[in-house]
Scaffold this motif. Structure first.
Motif, PDB file in Angstrom:
ATOM      1  N   ASP A  33       0.812  -1.228   0.000  1.00 11.59           N
ATOM      2  CA  ASP A  33       0.000   0.000   0.000  1.00 11.59           C
ATOM      3  C   ASP A  33       0.840   1.270   0.000  1.00 11.59           C
ATOM      4  O   ASP A  33       0.503   2.250   0.672  1.00 11.59           O
ATOM      5  CB  ASP A  33      -0.944   0.017   1.199  1.00 11.59           C
ATOM      6  CG  ASP A  33      -2.025  -1.048   1.081  1.00 11.59           C
ATOM      7  OD1 ASP A  33      -2.457  -1.313  -0.057  1.00 11.59           O
ATOM      8  OD2 ASP A  33      -2.427  -1.602   2.114  1.00 11.59           O
ATOM      9  N   GLU A 179      -6.734   3.967  12.271  1.00  7.16           N
ATOM     10  CA  GLU A 179      -7.893   4.323  11.456  1.00  7.16           C
ATOM     11  C   GLU A 179      -9.031   3.344  11.724  1.00  7.16           C
ATOM     12  O   GLU A 179      -8.848   2.126  11.721  1.00  7.16           O
ATOM     13  CB  GLU A 179      -7.505   4.260   9.974  1.00  7.16           C
ATOM     14  CG  GLU A 179      -8.646   4.521   9.013  1.00  7.16           C
ATOM     15  CD  GLU A 179      -8.264   4.230   7.574  1.00  7.16           C
ATOM     16  OE1 GLU A 179      -9.187   4.100   6.738  1.00  7.16           O
ATOM     17  OE2 GLU A 179      -7.052   4.112   7.287  1.00  7.16           O
ATOM     18  N   ILE A 181     -12.148   1.142  10.805  1.00  9.20           N
ATOM     19  CA  ILE A 181     -12.437   0.478   9.536  1.00  9.20           C
ATOM     20  C   ILE A 181     -13.403  -0.681   9.754  1.00  9.20           C
ATOM     21  O   ILE A 181     -13.443  -1.272  10.842  1.00  9.20           O
ATOM     22  CB  ILE A 181     -11.121  -0.039   8.890  1.00  9.20           C
ATOM     23  CG1 ILE A 181     -11.315  -0.370   7.415  1.00  9.20           C
ATOM     24  CG2 ILE A 181     -10.582  -1.241   9.643  1.00  9.20           C
ATOM     25  CD1 ILE A 181     -10.010  -0.644   6.675  1.00  9.20           C
ATOM     26  N   LYS A 182     -14.216  -0.972   8.734  1.00  7.40           N
ATOM     27  CA  LYS A 182     -15.058  -2.160   8.750  1.00  7.40           C
ATOM     28  C   LYS A 182     -14.198  -3.362   8.347  1.00  7.40           C
ATOM     29  O   LYS A 182     -13.287  -3.239   7.522  1.00  7.40           O
ATOM     30  CB  LYS A 182     -16.222  -2.002   7.767  1.00  7.40           C
ATOM     31  CG  LYS A 182     -17.261  -0.978   8.195  1.00  7.40           C
ATOM     32  CD  LYS A 182     -18.091  -1.500   9.346  1.00  7.40           C
ATOM     33  CE  LYS A 182     -19.231  -0.565   9.687  1.00  7.40           C
ATOM     34  NZ  LYS A 182     -20.005  -1.043  10.855  1.00  7.40           N
ATOM     35  N   LYS A 184     -14.807  -5.789   6.435  1.00  8.21           N
ATOM     36  CA  LYS A 184     -14.857  -6.100   5.004  1.00  8.21           C
ATOM     37  C   LYS A 184     -13.859  -5.267   4.205  1.00  8.21           C
ATOM     38  O   LYS A 184     -13.459  -5.655   3.100  1.00  8.21           O
ATOM     39  CB  LYS A 184     -16.272  -5.876   4.451  1.00  8.21           C
ATOM     40  CG  LYS A 184     -16.716  -4.433   4.394  1.00  8.21           C
ATOM     41  CD  LYS A 184     -18.112  -4.294   3.804  1.00  8.21           C
ATOM     42  CE  LYS A 184     -18.587  -2.848   3.788  1.00  8.21           C
ATOM     43  NZ  LYS A 184     -17.791  -1.976   2.935  1.00  8.21           N
ATOM     44  N   ASP A 185     -13.441  -4.119   4.762  1.00 10.62           N
ATOM     45  CA  ASP A 185     -12.505  -3.232   4.066  1.00 10.62           C
ATOM     46  C   ASP A 185     -11.082  -3.364   4.595  1.00 10.62           C
ATOM     47  O   ASP A 185     -10.212  -2.566   4.243  1.00 10.62           O
ATOM     48  CB  ASP A 185     -12.960  -1.773   4.207  1.00 10.62           C
ATOM     49  CG  ASP A 185     -14.340  -1.538   3.605  1.00 10.62           C
ATOM     50  OD1 ASP A 185     -14.614  -2.100   2.532  1.00 10.62           O
ATOM     51  OD2 ASP A 185     -15.140  -0.799   4.222  1.00 10.62           O
ATOM     52  N   ILE A 186     -10.845  -4.343   5.462  1.00 10.55           N
ATOM     53  CA  ILE A 186      -9.547  -4.456   6.136  1.00 10.55           C
ATOM     54  C   ILE A 186      -8.437  -4.726   5.126  1.00 10.55           C
ATOM     55  O   ILE A 186      -8.661  -5.367   4.092  1.00 10.55           O
ATOM     56  CB  ILE A 186      -9.595  -5.566   7.215  1.00 10.55           C
ATOM     57  CG1 ILE A 186      -8.632  -5.273   8.375  1.00 10.55           C
ATOM     58  CG2 ILE A 186      -9.330  -6.930   6.628  1.00 10.55           C
ATOM     59  CD1 ILE A 186      -9.154  -4.361   9.401  1.00 10.55           C
ATOM     60  N   ARG A 187      -7.261  -4.231   5.421  1.00 11.32           N
ATOM     61  CA  ARG A 187      -6.069  -4.411   4.586  1.00 11.32           C
ATOM     62  C   ARG A 187      -4.849  -4.330   5.506  1.00 11.32           C
ATOM     63  O   ARG A 187      -4.980  -3.947   6.678  1.00 11.32           O
ATOM     64  CB  ARG A 187      -6.003  -3.325   3.510  1.00 11.32           C
ATOM     65  CG  ARG A 187      -5.948  -1.910   4.057  1.00 11.32           C
ATOM     66  CD  ARG A 187      -6.055  -0.879   2.943  1.00 11.32           C
ATOM     67  NE  ARG A 187      -5.878   0.480   3.454  1.00 11.32           N
ATOM     68  CZ  ARG A 187      -6.840   1.210   3.995  1.00 11.32           C
ATOM     69  NH1 ARG A 187      -8.069   0.715   4.091  1.00 11.32           N
ATOM     70  NH2 ARG A 187      -6.597   2.432   4.432  1.00 11.32           N
ATOM     71  N   PHE A 191      -5.172  -0.521  12.336  1.00 10.69           N
ATOM     72  CA  PHE A 191      -6.584  -0.164  12.281  1.00 10.69           C
ATOM     73  C   PHE A 191      -7.285  -0.398  13.615  1.00 10.69           C
ATOM     74  O   PHE A 191      -6.778  -1.104  14.488  1.00 10.69           O
ATOM     75  CB  PHE A 191      -7.299  -0.984  11.195  1.00 10.69           C
ATOM     76  CG  PHE A 191      -6.789  -0.718   9.810  1.00 10.69           C
ATOM     77  CD1 PHE A 191      -7.175   0.424   9.131  1.00 10.69           C
ATOM     78  CD2 PHE A 191      -5.906  -1.590   9.193  1.00 10.69           C
ATOM     79  CE1 PHE A 191      -6.697   0.677   7.855  1.00 10.69           C
ATOM     80  CE2 PHE A 191      -5.422  -1.343   7.926  1.00 10.69           C
ATOM     81  CZ  PHE A 191      -5.823  -0.202   7.252  1.00 10.69           C
ATOM     82  N   SER A 225     -20.049  -6.983   8.809  1.00 12.18           N
ATOM     83  CA  SER A 225     -19.599  -6.825   7.422  1.00 12.18           C
ATOM     84  C   SER A 225     -18.639  -7.928   7.017  1.00 12.18           C
ATOM     85  O   SER A 225     -18.388  -8.169   5.839  1.00 12.18           O
ATOM     86  CB  SER A 225     -18.907  -5.464   7.238  1.00 12.18           C
ATOM     87  OG  SER A 225     -17.628  -5.454   7.842  1.00 12.18           O
TER      88      SER A 225
END
Length: 310
Positions: A33, A179, A181-182, A184-187, A191, A225
């Motif tokens: 990223d 940050e 975060i949901k 389903k959007d984890i990376r 977080f 999610s």
């Protein structure tokens, strides 16, 4: 050694074309990223190819340090110091962790046994500017980069200031923020998630690490999610389960899972942690670094405040 020199050396030793190497470097940067410099990506590609590049002796920015680098030297400021932990029976050992950063990133530096005198004698305090010489970089238990001094490394406290290195307060704020975060959007990254503990995985829950017994609780969290495996270590595991390691150790091993399930299943919590990919199982996992009980009233106030700020 600068980027061009590193590329030339990697090209020479790998036998690959410059074009092929650049494709691999770009791919590595995208995988992370864009959180790594091109120099750091070159070292990672070299490591994937089984090549150890030279030149870590020079001072580098902290974001350029990647696991596997040897004889790495850098300058940074201490912005966090862990508590001193004693371990072992009979002849006991000690360890304390320094968190050192610059404007580009941070690393954890464990100090062992006699090195702990840096802290006991207040040679190193929060805000100290330090230089690490000939360290060895590896991946720590929480996924962060860790630099060990080993037998040949050295930690030096600097008297003069370096203007471009932020204050301890600025570093703590920058590198301790997570940050929201949901799942389903984890990376990969740092977080904060809010969710329910829906499973406690079967485990021994008590392990020996460098002669020190630690508690480890692997769980599955779900926020509606998606779900993700979240592991809690040491004091964080004890706090989560409201049980000390000594108390858990007295429980028969085959009964520990049901004991923890009674305490944890269905609990809604807020977890801050670091997410990384488990290459063996091809999935993202989180290692918790902080945990808080979910307070609906408090979270509602925060949401209203965030909406007002927007």
């Amino acid at each position: 050694m600068r980027v061009e020199e590193l590329l030339q050396e990697l090209e020479r030793r790998s036998g690959l074309s410059r074009e092929e190497l650049m494709k691999r470097i770009d791919r590595k940067i995208n995988e992370l990223d864009n959180l790594i410099t091109i120099e750091g990506a070159i070292y990672l590609v070299a490591r994937d190819l089984g090549i150890e590049l030279p030149s870590e002796r020079r001072r580098v920015t902290i974001s350029s340090i990647v696991p596997g680098m040897r004889r790495v030297s850098f300058i940074g400021r201490v912005f966090k110091i862990s508590r001193i932990v004693e371990f072992g029976v009979g002849k006991k050992g000690k360890v304390v962790n320094l968190f050192v950063g610059d404007s580009t990133g941070y690393v954890k530096i464990p100090l062992w046994n006699e090195q702990v005198s840096f802290i006991n004698q207040k040679k190193v305090t929060i805000g100290s500017l330090v230089q690490v010489i000939n360290g060895f970089a590896r991946e720590g238990i929480y996924g962060e980069v860790e630099v060990s001094l080993g037998r040949f490394g050295m930690l030096k406290v600097l008297d003069s200031e370096i203007a471009e290195i932020p204050s301890a307060e600025e570093l703590a704020q920058k590198f301790s923020s997570f940050e929201k975060i949901k799942i389903k959007d984890i990376r990969p990254g740092s977080f904060e998630i809010t969710g329910f503990i829906v499973k406690v995985f079967k485990s021994n829950y008590i392990y020996n690490s460098n002669g020190e017994k630690i508690m480890v609780i692997p769980t599955l969290m779900d926020d509606g999610s998606g779900d993700i495996r979240v592991s809690f270590f040491r004091e964080l595991a004890e706090t989560l389960a409201s049980v000390s390691l000594e108390e858990l150790e007295k429980i028969e091993e085959d009964k520990r899972k049901s004991f923890l399930e009674e305490r944890l299943l269905g609990r809604e919590i807020i977890v801050e942690g670091r997410v990384k990919k488990n290459e063996m199982y091809d999935r993202l996992e989180m290692v918790a670094t902080n945990v808080k009980p979910f307070n609906p009233t408090e979270e509602s106030y925060k949401l209203v405040e965030e909406l007002e700020n927007e």
